[in-house]
Design an enzyme around this catalytic site. Structure first.
Site, PDB file in Angstrom:
ATOM      1  N   ASP A  40       1.394  -4.967   8.519  1.00  0.00           N
ATOM      2  CA  ASP A  40       0.257  -4.052   8.384  1.00  0.00           C
ATOM      3  C   ASP A  40      -1.011  -4.909   8.294  1.00  0.00           C
ATOM      4  O   ASP A  40      -1.163  -5.702   7.361  1.00  0.00           O
ATOM      5  CB  ASP A  40       0.431  -3.184   7.127  1.00  0.00           C
ATOM      6  CG  ASP A  40      -0.629  -2.094   7.001  1.00  0.00           C
ATOM      7  OD1 ASP A  40      -1.755  -2.297   7.504  1.00  0.00           O
ATOM      8  OD2 ASP A  40      -0.328  -1.041   6.389  1.00  0.00           O
ATOM      9  N   ARG A  98     -13.024  -4.278  -6.909  1.00  0.00           N
ATOM     10  CA  ARG A  98     -12.779  -4.848  -5.582  1.00  0.00           C
ATOM     11  C   ARG A  98     -14.096  -4.967  -4.826  1.00  0.00           C
ATOM     12  O   ARG A  98     -14.862  -4.004  -4.744  1.00  0.00           O
ATOM     13  CB  ARG A  98     -11.809  -3.910  -4.865  1.00  0.00           C
ATOM     14  CG  ARG A  98     -11.189  -4.455  -3.625  1.00  0.00           C
ATOM     15  CD  ARG A  98     -10.081  -3.540  -3.155  1.00  0.00           C
ATOM     16  NE  ARG A  98     -10.629  -2.333  -2.516  1.00  0.00           N
ATOM     17  CZ  ARG A  98     -10.009  -1.653  -1.559  1.00  0.00           C
ATOM     18  NH1 ARG A  98      -8.828  -2.049  -1.119  1.00  0.00           N
ATOM     19  NH2 ARG A  98     -10.540  -0.570  -1.047  1.00  0.00           N
ATOM     20  N   TYR A 133     -10.960   1.989  10.857  1.00  0.00           N
ATOM     21  CA  TYR A 133     -12.189   2.318  10.116  1.00  0.00           C
ATOM     22  C   TYR A 133     -12.554   1.310   9.037  1.00  0.00           C
ATOM     23  O   TYR A 133     -13.533   1.495   8.336  1.00  0.00           O
ATOM     24  CB  TYR A 133     -12.084   3.717   9.493  1.00  0.00           C
ATOM     25  CG  TYR A 133     -10.861   3.970   8.641  1.00  0.00           C
ATOM     26  CD1 TYR A 133     -10.815   3.521   7.334  1.00  0.00           C
ATOM     27  CD2 TYR A 133      -9.765   4.656   9.146  1.00  0.00           C
ATOM     28  CE1 TYR A 133      -9.695   3.734   6.552  1.00  0.00           C
ATOM     29  CE2 TYR A 133      -8.632   4.871   8.378  1.00  0.00           C
ATOM     30  CZ  TYR A 133      -8.598   4.408   7.077  1.00  0.00           C
ATOM     31  OH  TYR A 133      -7.490   4.610   6.317  1.00  0.00           O
ATOM     32  N   LYS A 134     -11.754   0.253   8.874  1.00  0.00           N
ATOM     33  CA  LYS A 134     -12.093  -0.758   7.862  1.00  0.00           C
ATOM     34  C   LYS A 134     -12.954  -1.831   8.522  1.00  0.00           C
ATOM     35  O   LYS A 134     -14.086  -1.554   8.892  1.00  0.00           O
ATOM     36  CB  LYS A 134     -10.813  -1.282   7.214  1.00  0.00           C
ATOM     37  CG  LYS A 134     -10.162  -0.188   6.364  1.00  0.00           C
ATOM     38  CD  LYS A 134      -8.815  -0.559   5.798  1.00  0.00           C
ATOM     39  CE  LYS A 134      -8.292   0.601   4.952  1.00  0.00           C
ATOM     40  NZ  LYS A 134      -6.870   0.473   4.632  1.00  0.00           N
ATOM     41  N   PHE A 136       0.848  -1.192   0.000  1.00  0.00           N
ATOM     42  CA  PHE A 136       0.000   0.000   0.000  1.00  0.00           C
ATOM     43  C   PHE A 136       0.890   1.252   0.000  1.00  0.00           C
ATOM     44  O   PHE A 136       1.889   1.303   0.705  1.00  0.00           O
ATOM     45  CB  PHE A 136      -0.884  -0.043   1.250  1.00  0.00           C
ATOM     46  CG  PHE A 136      -1.958   1.000   1.277  1.00  0.00           C
ATOM     47  CD1 PHE A 136      -3.124   0.837   0.541  1.00  0.00           C
ATOM     48  CD2 PHE A 136      -1.810   2.150   2.036  1.00  0.00           C
ATOM     49  CE1 PHE A 136      -4.120   1.801   0.559  1.00  0.00           C
ATOM     50  CE2 PHE A 136      -2.803   3.114   2.064  1.00  0.00           C
ATOM     51  CZ  PHE A 136      -3.964   2.937   1.326  1.00  0.00           C
TER      52      PHE A 136
HETATM   53  C1  LIG Z   1      -6.148   1.578   4.390  1.00  0.00           C
HETATM   54  C2  LIG Z   1      -4.703   1.298   4.588  1.00  0.00           C
HETATM   55  C3  LIG Z   1      -3.911   2.169   5.327  1.00  0.00           C
HETATM   56  C4  LIG Z   1      -4.507   3.462   5.801  1.00  0.00           C
HETATM   57  O1  LIG Z   1      -3.602   4.351   6.357  1.00  0.00           O
HETATM   58  P1  LIG Z   1      -4.174   5.706   6.952  1.00  0.00           P
HETATM   59  O2  LIG Z   1      -3.053   6.290   7.661  1.00  0.00           O
HETATM   60  O3  LIG Z   1      -5.346   5.357   7.804  1.00  0.00           O
HETATM   61  O4  LIG Z   1      -4.662   6.542   5.815  1.00  0.00           O
HETATM   62  C5  LIG Z   1      -2.590   1.792   5.576  1.00  0.00           C
HETATM   63  N1  LIG Z   1      -2.095   0.639   5.098  1.00  0.00           N
HETATM   64  C6  LIG Z   1      -2.843  -0.215   4.351  1.00  0.00           C
HETATM   65  C7  LIG Z   1      -2.263  -1.479   3.856  1.00  0.00           C
HETATM   66  C8  LIG Z   1      -4.164   0.108   4.069  1.00  0.00           C
HETATM   67  O5  LIG Z   1      -4.901  -0.710   3.330  1.00  0.00           O
END
Ligand SMILES: *Cc1c(COP(=O)(O)O)cnc(C)c1O
Length: 395
Positions: free
Chosen positions: A196, A370, A221-222, A125
Site C-alpha cells: 500500500d 501528525r 488524493y494524498k 491502516f
Molecule cells: C489513506 C489511506 C487509504 C485510503 O483508502 P480509501 O479507500 O481512499 O479511503 C488506504 N490505505 C492507507 C494506508 C491509507 O493511508
C-alpha cells in the site's frame, strides 16, 4: 523572532521553490496535512472548467471517443502515475478507491498461491485490515489474517504465508519499511507482496519494478494532490497478469467494451482492473494535478523532503525536553517517509489549538500529532514558523 539565516539560505537555493506558485494555498495557513488531502494545483480549476463547459457541456456523449477521449483517460492517468512509482504504464490501472483496489489486489494475489495466510502489520491502516476481513468472509473464512508488529515482519516470513500485505509508510508514525528487502525476503519464501503506497506515491521515488513488487495500491488524493476522493491506483506486475484473475470483471476492463459481448475477455495489461465507467470529473482533476510532477526529479524532491523533516525534528527537539512530547518517527532517513509524528497525552486538544492558529496538521488516535511535509509547496521558513507555533501552543 524571525526565520534564522541558515534556513533562509536553504530556501534561497531550493530547486523546487518555484512549485509553490502552482498551488492554490491560502497565505495565512501552514498546511501540514498534504499527506491526508493534498493541496489543489491551480491548473485543476481551469481543467475542470473546460471539462464542464466543453467536454460535457457542448460535446456531451461525443467526448467518450472524440477529442476529449474519456475512454482512454484512465490509461493516460495511469501512465503519469507509473513514472512516479517505477512501473510500466501497462502495469497500472486507475479508478475506484484504495480500499477497493486493496480488495482486487489481495483477491488476485491469493488466487496465485495455495497458501491461506495473509501476513500484515498489526498497526496497518484500518481499511487494509477490513478489506482482508471482508475477503475472508467471502472465501468462507478459510484465510488467516496474521498481524505482527512491523519490526517483526521479517521474522514471520514463514513458508505457510501466502501474501504479505503491508503499507510502506505507516500512517501514524511515518515509519518507512524496507520495501526492497522485505519483498526479496518474501519472495525467498514463495510469498507474494501487496504494498500500500498511500503515503509513498508522490512523496518520494518509488521503484516497484526495481523492488520486483508483485501488487501495489495507492491513493490519488494524498501526495498526488488529485482532490477529495480522487481515483486510486492498482499496480500488478506484468509477470502476474496471466495468472491474476479479474474478479471485479466489469465492462470497462473488457478487451472491447463496445462489442458488448456476452463473455468477459480481459483488456490488455492492467486496464483489465478498471471496472466500470471512469469517473471523468475526478479523473480529469487527477490528470491535471499529476502534471505538477512532470518536470520534477523525484530524487531532488526526496532530498528536499528529508531536509524539511530533518529541520522540523531539530527545531522540535528542545520541546521534547520540556514537554511530554516524544518523537514517533524514525530519525534514520531510510526509515522515514515525508511526515513527522509525535506522541503527546493531550495530542487531540493541542492539534485543535494549532489548527485554530492556521497550523494544520492532524491528530490520530490514540495520542499522535501528525505533520506532513510536501516538498512541492513547503519552505524551511514554513517549518520554522510551524515549530514556533507549536512551542507557543505547548507553553
Ligand atoms: C489513506 C489511506 C487509504 C485510503 O483508502 P480509501 O479507500 O481512499 O479511503 C488506504 N490505505 C492507507 C494506508 C491509507 O493511508
Amino acid at each position: 523572532m524571525s526565520v534564522p539565516a541558515d534556513l533562509l539560505a536553504l530556501d534561497a537555493r531550493d530547486p523546487l521553490s518555484y512549485k509553490r506558485e502552482e498551488f492554490a494555498l491560502p497565505d495565512d495557513l501552514i498546511y501540514l496535512d498534504g499527506n491526508s488531502l493534498g493541496a489543489m494545483p491551480k491548473a485543476v480549476a481551469q481543467r475542470l472548467q473546460h471539462v464542464l463547459d466543453e467536454e460535457w457541456g457542448r460535446q456531451l456523449i461525443r467526448s467518450w471517443t472524440g477529442e476529449a477521449d474519456w475512454m482512454s483517460l484512465p490509461d493516460r492517468v495511469a501512465a503519469k502515475i507509473a513514472r512516479l512509482v517505477g512501473a510500466k504504464p501497462s502495469e497500472v490501472a486507475v479508478g475506484d478507491s484504495t480500499s477497493i483496489n486493496t480488495f482486487k489486489a489481495l483477491a488476485a494475489a491469493l488466487h496465485q498461491t495455495p497458501r491461506k495466510v495473509v501476513l500484515t502489520d498489526a498497526d496497518n491502516f484500518p481499511t487494509d485490515l477490513y478489506m482482508a476481513q471482508g475477503l475472508n468472509a467471502l472465501l468462507g473464512g478459510q484465510l488467516e489474517l496474521r498481524r505482527v508488529p512491523s519490526d517483526q515482519i521479517a521474522a514471520h516470513l514463514t513458508p505457510d504465508v501466502g501474501v504479505l500485505l503491508l503499507t510502506e509508510v505507516d500512517y501514524r508514525t511515518g515509519r518507512k519499511l524496507d520495501m526492497r528487502g522485505l519483498t526479496a525476503a518474501a519472495h525467498a519464501q514463495g510469498i507474494l507482496t501487496v504494498w500500500d503506497l498511500a503515503h509513498s506515491a508522490g512523496a518520494f521515488a518509488v521503484d516497484l519494478n526495481g523492488c520486483e513488487a508483485d501488487f501495489a495500491i495507492g491513493c490519488g488524493y494524498k501526495y498526488l494532490n488529485g482532490g477529495p476522493g480522487a481515483p486510486a491506483f492498482l499496480y500488478v506486475a506484468e509477470r502476474c497478469h496471466a495468472a491474476a484473475p479479474v474478479f471485479l470483471s466489469g465492462w470497462m476492463g473488457h478487451a472491447d467494451p463496445f462489442e458488448m459481448g456476452r463473455e468477459y475477455a480481459p483488456a490488455a495489461g492492467a486496464r483489465r482492473y478498471v471496472v466500470g465507467t471512469p469517473t471523468v470529473l475526478s479523473l480529469s482533476a487527477l490528470d491535471t494535478a499529476l502534471d505538477v510532477f512532470a518536470d520534477v526529479d523525484m530524487e531532488v524532491l526526496r532530498q528536499k523532503s528529508l531536509s524539511l523533516t530533518d529541520t522540523f525534528i531539530r527545531l522540535m527537539q528542545p520541546l521534547t525536553q520540556k514537554h511530554p512530547l516524544t518523537l514517533a518517527t524514525p530519525e534514520a532517513h531510510a526509515e522515514r517517509g515525508s511526515q513527522v509524528s509525535y506522541h503527546h497525552p493531550d495530542a487531540k486538544n493541542i492539534m485543535n489549538k494549532l489548527i485554530a492558529r492556521g497550523i494544520v496538521g492532524d491528530f490520530r488516535t490514540p495520542d499522535i500529532l501528525r505533520f506532513g511535509f510536501t516538498p512541492l509547496y513547503h519552505s524551511h521558513a514554513d517549518v520554522w514558523r510551524a515549530a514556533e507555533g507549536i512551542a507557543e501552543v505547548l507553553a
